[in-house]
Structures are given as structure tokens and as C-alpha cells.
Design a protein around this motif. Structure first.
Motif, PDB file in Angstrom:
ATOM      1  N   VAL A 352       5.013 -14.349 -13.533  1.00 44.35           N
ATOM      2  CA  VAL A 352       4.337 -13.159 -13.004  1.00 44.35           C
ATOM      3  C   VAL A 352       3.694 -12.367 -14.139  1.00 44.35           C
ATOM      4  N   GLN A 353       4.418 -12.220 -15.254  1.00 44.81           N
ATOM      5  CA  GLN A 353       3.856 -11.492 -16.389  1.00 44.81           C
ATOM      6  C   GLN A 353       2.596 -12.178 -16.919  1.00 44.81           C
ATOM      7  N   LYS A 354       2.638 -13.513 -17.027  1.00 47.76           N
ATOM      8  CA  LYS A 354       1.459 -14.256 -17.481  1.00 47.76           C
ATOM      9  C   LYS A 354       0.299 -14.086 -16.505  1.00 47.76           C
ATOM     10  N   CYS A 355       0.637 -14.085 -15.231  1.00 48.74           N
ATOM     11  CA  CYS A 355      -0.379 -13.906 -14.195  1.00 48.74           C
ATOM     12  C   CYS A 355      -1.018 -12.526 -14.306  1.00 48.74           C
ATOM     13  N   PHE A 356      -0.189 -11.496 -14.519  1.00 44.99           N
ATOM     14  CA  PHE A 356      -0.697 -10.130 -14.676  1.00 44.99           C
ATOM     15  C   PHE A 356      -1.663 -10.044 -15.857  1.00 44.99           C
ATOM     16  N   LEU A 357      -1.303 -10.700 -16.962  1.00 48.95           N
ATOM     17  CA  LEU A 357      -2.126 -10.632 -18.169  1.00 48.95           C
ATOM     18  C   LEU A 357      -3.418 -11.435 -18.041  1.00 48.95           C
ATOM     19  N   SER A 358      -3.445 -12.408 -17.119  1.00 53.47           N
ATOM     20  CA  SER A 358      -4.613 -13.282 -16.973  1.00 53.47           C
ATOM     21  C   SER A 358      -5.568 -12.824 -15.871  1.00 53.47           C
ATOM     22  N   TYR A 359      -5.033 -12.187 -14.845  1.00 52.78           N
ATOM     23  CA  TYR A 359      -5.847 -11.762 -13.699  1.00 52.78           C
ATOM     24  C   TYR A 359      -6.871 -10.719 -14.138  1.00 52.78           C
ATOM     25  N   ASN A 360      -8.038 -10.680 -13.466  1.00 52.70           N
ATOM     26  CA  ASN A 360      -9.109  -9.796 -13.938  1.00 52.70           C
ATOM     27  C   ASN A 360      -9.063  -8.373 -13.379  1.00 52.70           C
ATOM     28  N   TRP A 361      -8.172  -8.072 -12.437  1.00 48.70           N
ATOM     29  CA  TRP A 361      -7.941  -6.719 -11.925  1.00 48.70           C
ATOM     30  C   TRP A 361      -9.212  -5.952 -11.593  1.00 48.70           C
ATOM     31  N   PRO A 362      -9.977  -6.402 -10.605  1.00 42.79           N
ATOM     32  CA  PRO A 362     -11.201  -5.674 -10.246  1.00 42.79           C
ATOM     33  C   PRO A 362     -10.939  -4.248  -9.765  1.00 42.79           C
ATOM     34  N   GLY A 363      -9.739  -4.001  -9.220  1.00 41.05           N
ATOM     35  CA  GLY A 363      -9.399  -2.648  -8.770  1.00 41.05           C
ATOM     36  C   GLY A 363      -8.667  -1.835  -9.812  1.00 41.05           C
ATOM     37  N   ASN A 364      -8.482  -2.411 -11.008  1.00 35.93           N
ATOM     38  CA  ASN A 364      -7.891  -1.730 -12.151  1.00 35.93           C
ATOM     39  C   ASN A 364      -6.485  -1.193 -11.878  1.00 35.93           C
ATOM     40  N   VAL A 365      -6.157  -0.024 -12.450  1.00 35.84           N
ATOM     41  CA  VAL A 365      -4.794   0.505 -12.368  1.00 35.84           C
ATOM     42  C   VAL A 365      -4.384   0.746 -10.918  1.00 35.84           C
ATOM     43  N   ARG A 366      -5.331   1.195 -10.113  1.00 35.54           N
ATOM     44  CA  ARG A 366      -5.034   1.464  -8.702  1.00 35.54           C
ATOM     45  C   ARG A 366      -4.593   0.176  -7.997  1.00 35.54           C
ATOM     46  N   GLU A 367      -5.275  -0.931  -8.294  1.00 34.43           N
ATOM     47  CA  GLU A 367      -4.911  -2.212  -7.691  1.00 34.43           C
ATOM     48  C   GLU A 367      -3.545  -2.669  -8.174  1.00 34.43           C
ATOM     49  N   LEU A 368      -3.283  -2.530  -9.480  1.00 36.88           N
ATOM     50  CA  LEU A 368      -1.992  -2.939 -10.031  1.00 36.88           C
ATOM     51  C   LEU A 368      -0.853  -2.186  -9.355  1.00 36.88           C
ATOM     52  N   LYS A 369      -1.028  -0.887  -9.166  1.00 35.37           N
ATOM     53  CA  LYS A 369       0.021  -0.088  -8.525  1.00 35.37           C
ATOM     54  C   LYS A 369       0.304  -0.591  -7.112  1.00 35.37           C
ATOM     55  N   ASN A 370      -0.739  -0.867  -6.357  1.00 33.54           N
ATOM     56  CA  ASN A 370      -0.552  -1.361  -4.986  1.00 33.54           C
ATOM     57  C   ASN A 370       0.103  -2.733  -4.966  1.00 33.54           C
ATOM     58  N   VAL A 371      -0.263  -3.596  -5.932  1.00 34.37           N
ATOM     59  CA  VAL A 371       0.336  -4.930  -6.011  1.00 34.37           C
ATOM     60  C   VAL A 371       1.834  -4.824  -6.299  1.00 34.37           C
ATOM     61  N   ILE A 372       2.202  -3.933  -7.227  1.00 30.83           N
ATOM     62  CA  ILE A 372       3.617  -3.759  -7.573  1.00 30.83           C
ATOM     63  C   ILE A 372       4.402  -3.244  -6.368  1.00 30.83           C
ATOM     64  N   ARG A 373       3.852  -2.278  -5.644  1.00 31.80           N
ATOM     65  CA  ARG A 373       4.557  -1.708  -4.492  1.00 31.80           C
ATOM     66  C   ARG A 373       4.790  -2.791  -3.427  1.00 31.80           C
ATOM     67  N   ARG A 374       3.784  -3.624  -3.220  1.00 34.16           N
ATOM     68  CA  ARG A 374       3.924  -4.708  -2.239  1.00 34.16           C
ATOM     69  C   ARG A 374       4.944  -5.734  -2.713  1.00 34.16           C
ATOM     70  N   ALA A 375       4.878  -6.090  -3.996  1.00 37.13           N
ATOM     71  CA  ALA A 375       5.755  -7.125  -4.534  1.00 37.13           C
ATOM     72  C   ALA A 375       7.216  -6.687  -4.510  1.00 37.13           C
ATOM     73  N   VAL A 376       7.474  -5.431  -4.858  1.00 36.33           N
ATOM     74  CA  VAL A 376       8.849  -4.924  -4.854  1.00 36.33           C
ATOM     75  C   VAL A 376       9.397  -4.911  -3.427  1.00 36.33           C
ATOM     76  N   LEU A 377       8.560  -4.545  -2.480  1.00 35.49           N
ATOM     77  CA  LEU A 377       8.974  -4.535  -1.075  1.00 35.49           C
ATOM     78  C   LEU A 377       9.386  -5.935  -0.613  1.00 35.49           C
ATOM     79  N   LEU A 378       8.657  -6.965  -1.075  1.00 32.19           N
ATOM     80  CA  LEU A 378       8.915  -8.333  -0.635  1.00 32.19           C
ATOM     81  C   LEU A 378      10.010  -9.039  -1.437  1.00 32.19           C
TER      82      LEU A 378
END
Length: 468
Positions: A352-378
Motif C-alpha cells: 500500500v505504501q509503494k502504491c501511495f508513492l507511485s499513484y499520481n493523485w489527481p485529487g491531491n491531498v483531498r483525494e488521499l484523505k478520502n482514500v484513507i477514510r474509505r480504506a480504514v472503514l473497510l
């Protein structure tokens, strides 16, 4: 009550220190390894870490580095069994507050801890304003509660600019892609200025229609137009004495820009339908995700207004260009999401860490925050795995694994002007591009290339694209 984490693989020493510090009104927890210490820190904030230099799974130097990356506000004191001046200097350069040698003397430990906590007051003192709870996190600067401080050169430069510009009354333009945290930077500038006890008013210019803009900016009197049932102050008036943050300034109509220019120049505002001019003392910070120079050339933005705003500018880089800061942001969002969902997810898998560092994050910090909230929930265990990530991000992991499984051998550059070689080169580039687009799914690639799988395999073999 100040919180201290003791890290020592000798259980008796950890127990003695814990009892001693508890008697002096500290809240104490213990860990017997570096990994368990990092897990504890991921779940709860500590003012200070008291760490033995020699641990079974790591040493104090490496643990110090990890703590300063993940929890820069936490003080660290290293304990060791021998005195080494070079090591002491190295540890302090890495961010340790101090270095204590054994045998341990209670008075010395208590004195060192109290000095560390006194020094830390400049970095961790709570501050309240405008119904929020920002905290001083670095270099004596007050930061919004949601502000995350990275460790990259870019983050350090950003902090330097905030410290430099905040005490002035300069107008500031913040540029950067959507979701990079421009409003958070604007709040940080406000909170570190002489206006910090006055209002911070944020206004989204992207949602303003031409008809509503005048009322929102300047206010109106009762009966000024149809539907004006009550008098209303505008955003300039509400921000008087403080800071007005105008987001997506490039979306304003040309007519609204002209009215805005007059207010900015004269520092006076008159409500629609009103007669009284109101004197203004407002600092203006604007933000945009578009190139205003291009907008000026295309006659979509007034050059004179641009120069009024551009007394200082700060560019926020996209998240994909911030290196390991991505993991710092991810850890911060993990901690806040754990609190929100009452969960105890400790961290992220290596994939997951490697994926985070490689992904291009078009939504930037806002997208990362939403991804983390979803991932923790699951997440059902205590570590976030690839399966908990959205499909478009998880597929990045599959793509990189597939690319590693192939040896991409460069074609010969001999006879580069030969038509046959040029055709092979073009075919090679097309096949590689399509394979990457479909995450190396050869069935889909063959369909897109309008050939069958056997033909694709033969072509891959002919252009030296083979499995390792």
C-alpha cells in the motif's frame, strides 16, 4: 498531564522508569521494541519519547528518524550505556532533544525531561480562535488543526514562506492544483499574523453567479433589489480587521473583477442600495488552480487586479511531487480516521505504501484523505491492505507488478533511418502503451489492438518483450 513513552527492551528498567515518572505526575506507557513503539505512537500522541539506544529490532538512531518523520512534534531523549560525543552530536542533529548516559540518576532524568517539555512549549502550545483549535507545530508557528507538516524540502520551503509573509499585510496569491490545501495555507498565514484574533472569512468565487457576486462581496441594504428582505453585510465587511480568503478567483466575471478592483484600491465598500461608505482594513489572500497569466492574455482576468493581489505568491506543488510527505499525510489521516471511526488500524502494508508513492493523485491531498477514510472503514485487521483501496488505485499495484515481470529490452538503434526499423519501433511503442493502459491484461490489449492473443504474443516476442 504530559504523556511519556518509554522504549526499552529491558522490562525492569522500563518498569522502574514508569513508576518513577508516574509519581511525578506524568502519564506513562512503555514499549519493548521499536516496532511496538511506532504502533503505540500511531494510535496516540505523546509529548516525549524516552528511548534506549540499543533495542533488539533496531537502534535509537533509526527509531529517532522514524519518529521525527511520522511525529515531528514529539520530543525524543536517547538513553545509552556509554558516552560518545560524536554519536551525541549526530543524534541531536537528527532531532533528539538530548542524550543521557547510564547509570541513570533520577534527578538528572527528571531535570532533562522537564527542560525538554519547557522547550517544547513553543512547539506544542494549544491556541484557540474562530471556533477552531489550531496548534503550534513547528518553529513557533500556529497552524490550523488540519494542517500537516511534511519533511520534504518543498514542505520546509513552504513553512519558511509562511513564516516570512505572515507578519506582513501583503496580499498573497496561492497557486496550485485543486485539492492541494490552499485554504489551509491561507489560514496558517492568518493565524501567524497580527490579525489572528480577528475574523478569517473564506469565499468560494467558483460558485458565484454574476448576479449574486455584488451582494456577496459588498452586501446590500433592505429593499435594494427584489428579494432583499433584510440588510446583509458582504464578505469584505465581515472580514474587516481580519483576512478575506477568495478561492478560485479566476472564475469571477470581468465585470465583477472591475468592481472588486475599486474596492481593493480604495479600501472602502458601499453596500448595494446603501449610501454609507465603510472603511476597510482587510488583508486579502486569493487562490487559483489556473494560470492567471494565460487568463490575462485571453482577456479573462484583469492585469491591474492581478498586480494588486500579487504582492507575494506561493505555489503549492501537487501531492505526486511531494515524495515521502505522502506517507506523512497518510499517517495523519489514518490517525484522525481511527478517532472518527473508533478503530485501531496501526498502519499500511508495504504494498500500500509503494502504491501511495507511485499513484499520481489527481485529487491531491483531498483525494488521499478520502482514500484513507474509505480504506480504514473497510480494513478488518490492524493493517490497511491493497484490497481496501479503490480499484483505480489498487490497479496501479497490479500494473507495477506486471511491469517488473517483464524485461523491456531496447531495440537496436542501428539503421534508425530504415523504414522497416522505424515501423518496428512504432509498433513496440504502441504495444507497450496499450499494455500499460490495461494493466498488462493481454486479452484486453489484443482487443484494443484489434488482433488476436496469439498474434499479440508473437509480436511481443519479436520486439524483445518477454517474461523475466
Amino acid at each position: 498531564m504530559k504523556k511519556i513513552l518509554i522504549v526499552d527492551d529491558e522490562i525492569n528498567i522500563g518498569l522502574l522508569l514508569s513508576r518513577f515518572l508516574s509519581k511525578h505526575n506524568f502519564q506513562v506507557n512503555t514499549a519493548t521494541s521499536g516496532s511496538s513503539a511506532m504502533e503505540i505512537l500511531s494510535k496516540e500522541d505523546y509529548n516525549l519519547v524516552l528511548c534506549d539506544f540499543r533495542l533488539q529490532d533496531t537502534d535509537g538512531r533509526e527509531l529517532l528518524k522514524k519518529i521525527k518523520v511520522r511525529h515531528p512534534q514529539t520530543g525524543v531523549i536517547i538513553i545509552t550505556g556509554y558516552s560518545d560525543i560524536k554519536l551525541a552530536v549526530e543524534l541531536i542533529k537528527l532531532g533528539a532533544y538530548d542524550y543521557i548516559t547510564k547509570p541513570l540518576y533520577p534527578d538528572e532524568i527528571l531535570n532533562t525531561i522537564n527542560k525538554a517539555l519547557e522547550t517544547q512549549k513553543a512547539f506544542s502550545k494549544d491556541y484557540s480562535a474562530d471556533n477552531s483549535s489550531p496548534v503550534i507545530k513547528k518553529g513557533g508557528q500556529i497552524m490550523p488543526e488540519e494542517f500537516i507538516i511534511g519533511q520534504s524540502a518543498t514542505s520546509m520551503e513552504l513553512m519558511r514562506h509562511i513564516k516570512l509573509i505572515a507578519p506582513t499585510n501583503y496580499s498573497v496569491i496561492l497557486t496550485g492544483e485543486s485539492g492541494t490545501g490552499k485554504e489551509s495555507i491561507a489560514k496558517a498565514i492568518h493565524l501567524n499574523s497580527g490579525r489572528k484574533d480577528k475574523p478569517f472569512i473564506a469565499m468560494d468565487c467558483g460558485s458565484l453567479t454574476k448576479e449574486l457576486a455584488g451582494s456577496e462581496f459588498f452586501g446590500h441594504e433592505k429593499g435594494a433589489f427584489t428579494g432583499a428582505l433584510f440588510a446583509k453585510p458582504g464578505h469584505f465587511e465581515m472580514a474587516n480587521g481580519g483576512t478575506l480568503f477568495l478561492d478560485e478567483i479566476g472564475n469571477l466575471s470581468y465585470e465583477t473583477q472591475a468592481a472588486l478592483l475599486r474596492t481593493v484600491q480604495e479600501r472602502k465598500v458601499k453596500r448595494i442600495g446603501g449610501l454609507k461608505e465603510i472603511e476597510l482594513d482587510v488583508r486579502i489572500i486569493v487562490a487559483t488552480n489556473e494560470n492567471l497569466h494565460v487568463a490575462i492574455q485571453n482577456n479573462r482576468f484583469r492585469e491591474d487586479l492581478y498586480h494588486r493581489f500579487n504582492e507575494f505568491s506561493i505555489h503549492l506543488p501537487p501531492l505526486r511531487n511531494r515524495g515521502n510527505d505522502i506517507l506523512i499525510f497518510a499517517d495523519a489521516f489514518l490517525k484522525s480516521t481511527n478517532a472518527e471511526l473508533s478503530k485501531n488500524v496501526a498502519g499500511f502494508s508495504e504494498d500500500v505504501q509503494k502504491c501511495f508513492l507511485s499513484y499520481n493523485w489527481p485529487g491531491n491531498v483531498r483525494e488521499l484523505k478520502n482514500v484513507i477514510r474509505r480504506a480504514v472503514l473497510l480494513t478488518e485487521g490492524n493493517i490497511v491492505q491493497i484490497k481496501s483501496l479503490p480499484l483505480e488505485i489498487a490497479n496501479y499495484s497490479n500494473t507495477f507488478a506486471a511491469e517488473k515481470a517483464y524485461a523491456l529490452k531496447p531495440l537496436s538503434e542501428e539503421n534508425s533511418h530504415n523504414l522497416k526499423d522505424a515501423t518496428i519501433q512504432a509498433e513496440y511503442a504502441t504495444i507497450i502503451q496499450v499494455l500499460r493502459e490495461v494493466n498488462f491484461n493481454k486479452t484486453k490489449a489484443a482487443q484494443l489492438l484489434n488482433i488476436d492473443r496469439k498474434t499479440l504474443y508473437n509480436k511481443m516476442k519479436s520486439i524483445n518483450l518477454s517474461k523475466k
